[in-house]
Enzyme design. Structure first.
Site, mmCIF file in Angstrom:
data_model
loop_
_atom_site.group_PDB
_atom_site.id
_atom_site.type_symbol
_atom_site.label_atom_id
_atom_site.label_comp_id
_atom_site.label_asym_id
_atom_site.label_seq_id
_atom_site.Cartn_x
_atom_site.Cartn_y
_atom_site.Cartn_z
ATOM 1 N N PRO A 87 0.821 -1.221 0.000
ATOM 2 C CA PRO A 87 0.000 0.000 0.000
ATOM 3 C C PRO A 87 0.855 1.270 0.000
ATOM 4 O O PRO A 87 0.337 2.358 -0.239
ATOM 5 C CB PRO A 87 -0.832 -0.112 1.286
ATOM 6 C CG PRO A 87 -0.221 -1.194 2.091
ATOM 7 C CD PRO A 87 0.574 -2.059 1.174
ATOM 8 N N GLU A 114 2.677 -7.082 9.195
ATOM 9 C CA GLU A 114 2.625 -5.634 9.423
ATOM 10 C C GLU A 114 3.472 -4.889 8.406
ATOM 11 O O GLU A 114 3.246 -3.727 8.113
ATOM 12 C CB GLU A 114 3.123 -5.306 10.837
ATOM 13 C CG GLU A 114 2.120 -5.566 11.914
ATOM 14 C CD GLU A 114 0.762 -4.949 11.624
ATOM 15 O OE1 GLU A 114 0.693 -3.715 11.518
ATOM 16 O OE2 GLU A 114 -0.218 -5.710 11.495
ATOM 17 N N ARG A 151 -3.421 -8.965 -20.362
ATOM 18 C CA ARG A 151 -4.385 -8.764 -21.447
ATOM 19 C C ARG A 151 -3.919 -7.731 -22.469
ATOM 20 O O ARG A 151 -4.478 -7.632 -23.547
ATOM 21 C CB ARG A 151 -5.772 -8.419 -20.890
ATOM 22 C CG ARG A 151 -5.831 -7.131 -20.126
ATOM 23 C CD ARG A 151 -7.171 -6.961 -19.449
ATOM 24 N NE ARG A 151 -8.258 -6.680 -20.378
ATOM 25 C CZ ARG A 151 -8.457 -5.509 -20.978
ATOM 26 N NH1 ARG A 151 -7.643 -4.505 -20.750
ATOM 27 N NH2 ARG A 151 -9.475 -5.332 -21.789
ATOM 28 N N ASP A 166 -10.642 0.416 -24.468
ATOM 29 C CA ASP A 166 -10.835 0.247 -23.021
ATOM 30 C C ASP A 166 -10.998 1.587 -22.313
ATOM 31 O O ASP A 166 -10.384 2.574 -22.716
ATOM 32 C CB ASP A 166 -9.579 -0.382 -22.389
ATOM 33 C CG ASP A 166 -9.493 -1.868 -22.609
ATOM 34 O OD1 ASP A 166 -10.470 -2.438 -23.075
ATOM 35 O OD2 ASP A 166 -8.422 -2.425 -22.307
HETATM 36 N N1 ADE Z 1 -0.862 -5.113 0.132
HETATM 37 C C1 ADE Z 1 -1.761 -4.743 1.057
HETATM 38 N N2 ADE Z 1 -2.531 -3.741 0.631
HETATM 39 C C2 ADE Z 1 -2.106 -3.463 -0.641
HETATM 40 C C3 ADE Z 1 -2.492 -2.507 -1.622
HETATM 41 N N3 ADE Z 1 -3.467 -1.617 -1.391
HETATM 42 N N4 ADE Z 1 -1.838 -2.498 -2.791
HETATM 43 C C4 ADE Z 1 -0.825 -3.378 -3.020
HETATM 44 N N5 ADE Z 1 -0.418 -4.290 -2.136
HETATM 45 C C5 ADE Z 1 -1.047 -4.338 -0.961
#
Ligand code: ADE
Length: 233
Positions: A87, A114, A151, A166
Site C-alpha cells: 500500500p 505488518e 491482457r 478500453d
Molecule cells: N498489500 C496490502 N494492501 C495493498 C495494496 N493496497 N496495494 C498493493 N499491495 C497491498
C-alpha cells in the site's frame, strides 16, 4: 512473457491464474507463470518467514532472507523487472499495466504481515499499490497487476484491437455498449448504432465517452481536457 509471483499463500493465487484469459494464455504457452512459495527458501529449520520487529511494536515483519533467497533462485532474475506489492507503492493505473506489458520477465512479491524488512526494498525495482486501502497481503493486488498487464500483451486477447477502446486507454471511460434485443421492456438501443453509418457511430461513441467521463470521473475529465488543449484540439 514470464511472470514469477512470490507468495507464502500460493493457493490464493494459483487457481485464479488458471482461469479465463490468463489461464488460456498459459495453456497456449504464450505466457509462463510460476507461483513460488518463498517459505521454501527460509534458512530457518521451521521455515519461518517472519519475526518480531526490532525496536518493539505490534505485529510481525517479513524477514529478508527467504525473499532474497527465492529471488536469487529464479532463472534470469538479474534482468527481470522486480515489483513489490504494497500500500506504500505508486498508485496503479492503466498506463502502468501498459508499461509493464512490454517487459519479458516480471517478478512480483506479495508482502505480508505488518510490513517487510526495509532491506528487501533494495532488491526490487518498484513498489505498486492498487489503492488507498490495506489488504491482508499482496496476493489480490498481484492478481490485479497480472490480469491487467497480461491482457495488453499482443496476441493474448482474441482481437488485438479489443483493448484499444478500453476505459482509461485514451484518458476517458468507455462508451456504452448494446447487443440484442433491439428493445427490452421499452428500452430501445440508440438508433445511431443500428444505422450502419460508421462515422456517425464513432462520433456518437466519442461524445458518450466524454459525457460519461465528465459525469462520473471529473478528475479524469479535467486531465483529458488539459491534454486536448495542449494538443490544440
Ligand atoms: N498489500 C496490502 N494492501 C495493498 C495494496 N493496497 N496495494 C498493493 N499491495 C497491498
Amino acid at each position: 512473457m514470464k511472470i514469477d509471483v512470490l507468495t507464502i499463500f500460493p493457493d490464493m493465487v494459483k487457481p485464479i491464474l488458471g482461469q479465463s484469459i490468463v489461464g488460456r494464455a498459459v495453456h497456449e504457452k504464450k505466457l509462463e507463470i510460476n507461483v513460488i512459495d518463498f517459505r521454501d527458501h527460509s534458512p530457518n529449520k521451521h521455515k519461518k518467514v517472519d519475526d518480531t520487529p526490532y525496536g518493539g511494536g505490534a505485529g510481525m515483519v517479513l524477514r529478508v532472507e527467504p525473499v532474497v533467497n527465492a529471488l536469487r533462485a529464479i532463472d534470469g532474475h538479474e534482468h527481470a523487472h522486480k515489483i513489490i506489492m504494497t500500500p506504500q507503492g505508486k498508485p496503479y493505473a492503466q498506463a502502468d499495466a501498459s508499461r509493464l506489458s512490454t517487459h519479458d520477465h516480471l517478478i512480483v512479491l506479495c508482502g505480508h504481515y505488518e510490513g517487510f524488512d526495509e532491506r528487501i526494498r533494495a532488491h526490487f525495482d518498484e513498489e505498486i499499490s492498487i489503492g488507498d486501502y490495506v489488504l491482508t497481503g499482496g496476493e489480490v493486488a498481484a492478481l490485479v497487476l497480472v490480469e491487467s498487464t497480461v491482457r495488453l500483451i499482443p496476441g493474448i486477447l482474441n482481437k488485438d484491437a479489443s483493448h484499444q477502446d478500453d476505459s482509461f486507454s485514451h484518458g476517458l471511460l468507455e462508451y456504452p455498449h448494446y447487443t440484442r434485443p433491439r428493445e427490452f421492456e421499452g428500452e430501445r438501443v440508440p438508433e445511431v448504432l443500428l444505422s450502419g453509418n460508421h462515422q456517425a457511430i464513432e462520433t456518437w461513441r466519442k461524445a458518450e465517452a466524454v459525457k460519461r467521463t465528465k459525469a462520473r470521473r471529473p478528475d479524469l475529465f479535467e486531465t483529458y481536457e488539459k491534454a486536448q488543449k495542449k494538443r490544440g484540439k
